[in-house]
Design a protein around this motif. Sequence first.
Motif, short mmCIF file in Angstrom:
data_model
loop_
_atom_site.label_atom_id
_atom_site.label_comp_id
_atom_site.label_asym_id
_atom_site.label_seq_id
_atom_site.Cartn_x
_atom_site.Cartn_y
_atom_site.Cartn_z
N VAL A 102 0.78 -1.14 -0.09
CA VAL A 102 0.02 -0.15 0.01
C VAL A 102 0.76 1.34 0.12
O VAL A 102 1.81 1.29 1.01
N ASP A 103 0.68 1.98 -0.90
CA ASP A 103 1.19 3.35 -0.96
C ASP A 103 2.74 3.25 -1.31
O ASP A 103 3.56 4.10 -0.75
N GLY A 104 3.32 2.24 -1.74
CA GLY A 104 4.56 2.02 -1.74
C GLY A 104 5.12 1.21 -2.99
O GLY A 104 4.32 -0.01 -3.11
N GLN A 105 6.34 1.35 -3.40
CA GLN A 105 6.82 0.56 -4.53
C GLN A 105 7.98 -0.10 -4.00
O GLN A 105 9.08 0.38 -3.80
N PRO A 106 8.04 -1.46 -4.11
CA PRO A 106 9.10 -2.35 -3.65
C PRO A 106 10.20 -2.08 -4.68
O PRO A 106 9.88 -1.58 -5.95
N ILE A 107 11.21 -2.48 -4.51
CA ILE A 107 12.64 -2.42 -5.40
C ILE A 107 12.75 -3.65 -5.54
O ILE A 107 13.49 -4.49 -4.77
N PRO A 108 12.47 -4.28 -6.67
CA PRO A 108 12.81 -5.69 -7.11
C PRO A 108 14.24 -6.12 -7.80
O PRO A 108 14.21 -6.82 -8.47
N GLY A 109 15.12 -5.39 -7.11
CA GLY A 109 16.42 -5.39 -7.70
C GLY A 109 16.85 -4.63 -8.65
O GLY A 109 15.95 -3.82 -8.93
N PHE A 110 17.99 -4.32 -9.18
CA PHE A 110 18.55 -3.67 -9.92
C PHE A 110 19.00 -4.33 -11.29
O PHE A 110 19.84 -5.31 -11.33
N SER A 111 18.21 -4.06 -12.33
CA SER A 111 18.29 -4.57 -13.83
C SER A 111 19.53 -4.04 -14.49
O SER A 111 19.98 -4.17 -15.33
N ALA A 112 19.79 -2.54 -13.97
CA ALA A 112 20.87 -1.74 -14.62
C ALA A 112 21.53 -0.89 -13.61
O ALA A 112 20.81 -0.38 -12.64
N LEU A 113 22.84 -0.52 -13.58
CA LEU A 113 23.65 0.24 -12.84
C LEU A 113 24.52 0.97 -13.45
O LEU A 113 25.40 0.59 -14.29
N LEU A 114 24.41 2.35 -13.20
CA LEU A 114 25.46 3.23 -13.73
C LEU A 114 26.33 4.18 -12.69
O LEU A 114 25.35 4.48 -11.70
N THR A 120 27.63 8.94 -6.41
CA THR A 120 26.36 8.02 -6.36
C THR A 120 26.19 7.20 -7.46
O THR A 120 27.21 7.25 -8.47
N TRP A 121 25.17 6.58 -7.43
CA TRP A 121 24.78 5.64 -8.68
C TRP A 121 23.46 5.77 -9.01
O TRP A 121 22.53 6.25 -8.35
N THR A 122 23.31 5.56 -10.46
CA THR A 122 21.94 5.43 -11.10
C THR A 122 21.49 4.00 -11.07
O THR A 122 22.29 3.08 -11.83
N ALA A 123 20.40 3.54 -10.56
CA ALA A 123 19.99 2.13 -10.68
C ALA A 123 18.69 2.06 -11.14
O ALA A 123 17.78 2.78 -10.66
N ASN A 144 18.59 7.41 -7.84
CA ASN A 144 19.87 7.60 -7.54
C ASN A 144 20.07 7.18 -6.00
O ASN A 144 19.01 7.41 -5.06
N ILE A 145 21.15 6.34 -5.91
CA ILE A 145 21.46 5.72 -4.74
C ILE A 145 22.75 5.87 -4.18
O ILE A 145 23.69 6.24 -4.98
N GLY A 146 22.91 5.75 -2.87
CA GLY A 146 24.20 5.74 -2.20
C GLY A 146 24.73 4.43 -1.63
O GLY A 146 23.88 3.68 -1.19
N ILE A 147 26.06 3.84 -2.02
CA ILE A 147 26.36 2.57 -1.38
C ILE A 147 27.30 2.61 -0.62
O ILE A 147 28.44 3.39 -0.94
N ASP A 148 27.25 2.04 0.73
CA ASP A 148 28.36 2.11 1.71
C ASP A 148 28.97 0.79 1.92
O ASP A 148 28.26 -0.03 2.24
#
Length: 485
Positions: A102-114, A120-123, A144-148
């Motif tokens: 409800v009112d949220g989009q899961p993130i089913p993994g990354f099919s592409a990464l830049l 930062t990264w574009t996923a 746009n994601i940050g990866i630690d």
Amino acid sequence: MTRGFIDSIWQRRLVAVAACAVIAACGGGGDGGGGGFPFVVPPPAPAPAPAPVPPAPPPAQEGAGLPHQLTGWASLSDTARWPGPTTGQFITAALGVTPPFVDGQPIPGFSALLKNDDGTWTAMADNGYGSKGNSADFVIGIYNIGIDFRTASNGTSVPGAIKLNSRVDFNDAKGFLKDGKGVDLKITADFANYQTVSGNNLVDSGKPVDARIRSGRLLTGFDFDVESIARASDGTYFVGEEFGPYILHFDKDGTLMSDPVPHPFLRSPSNPEVMNNGASVTSLASRGFESLAFNGDRSRLYAVPEAAPSLASLRPVADDERYLNIFEFDPAAMLYTGKNLVYKKDGPAKDNQIVIGDMTHVGGSRFVLIERDSLFGAKAVVKRLYMIDLNVKDADGALKKTLLVDLLNISDPKDIGGPLAGVADGKFNMPFDSIESVEVVDEHTLAVAIDSNFPTEDGRVPGNPDDTEVITLRFDQALFNRKAP
């Protein structure tokens, strides 16, 4: 097969060439149903001068590829959500996860990464839940994601964290998909209720389309199955998808800039020419453009399907499904050039058991590809990175490939992965079905990410939906330099 498809000059030429053992180049013309698809077969070019032979990489280690080690590990929890329309209304519970969300989009993994210049990264996730019929309420776009990354041992098997910073929704705000020109599609935003699919027929679900999707003409997993992304020098994005398969062009804000470009002869079961006009299927479902990569000067894109066409006459080698084409595309003209290459996958000659997960440019005429099977957990067998040079071929005409690393047998001398079930000391693995992203970090290092196929797969921990994992691999020898000529 439609009359236009059979009668086109290019298709007659293609079928004749396909009788050869290996096709080094095969392009195509319109199929009569692409809405004015402008494809021109270029005149024969003079034979190029012999290319200098690139320096050979060091010999491969038996079963492990080139000398390397794990240098980073991070993950995004399967419970992560981004605010948005309620989704998951057309899937069932799996692995303890009960939709809808409800009112949220899961993130089913990354099919592409830049990788971005600011650290930062574009996923990009795919269409949501795997098919046209179950993903009409899943909005597609990029994060746009940050990866630690975790980079050292700490006695646990807990990876570093991935942070979701911002999101751009893909949309058709300019109305290219309903202007009566080129490729027109009736998208989710054009319906009052979400649509599902039964066979080749749309079924009205009776569930109203979210007002945000309709007002913004947001694109969903019913409209396109986006799988690969390449960033142009002007910051716009070219995206490869699987329902056409099409090549799409979006601006920085995610707005479609032009009509989708159909392939000259590949058509999936979800292609509108198949569903609406009875055209023949030439590509299996979910076997479209898993890979899209620029060359060094970004004058060409290379589109790579997951697997060979379903019609034997369209394959580089009719009776061997290991051979597939890498299709060259001119992004300035928005045309396929007809100049294509041949790649040979591992595995058996039948049933497309091994597929391509991604391809990325790593310097000069070199690219790295992912080969993978569709197994996960203890059953996983083939998860590999290979390097190719577009100027170097084997005796059969296919591109010569060098094993970089077996992703089920990664060297981890720093114990970054910690204690993992079924993994020997000093080793790390990626026991996932859909390993679908590879990106250059620096001249020694690649990043690799997975599409988790949430919520249906449990490759890492049996019984638990997979998190979205990203790793970095450093090779002893400098191998990756996109600025190299």
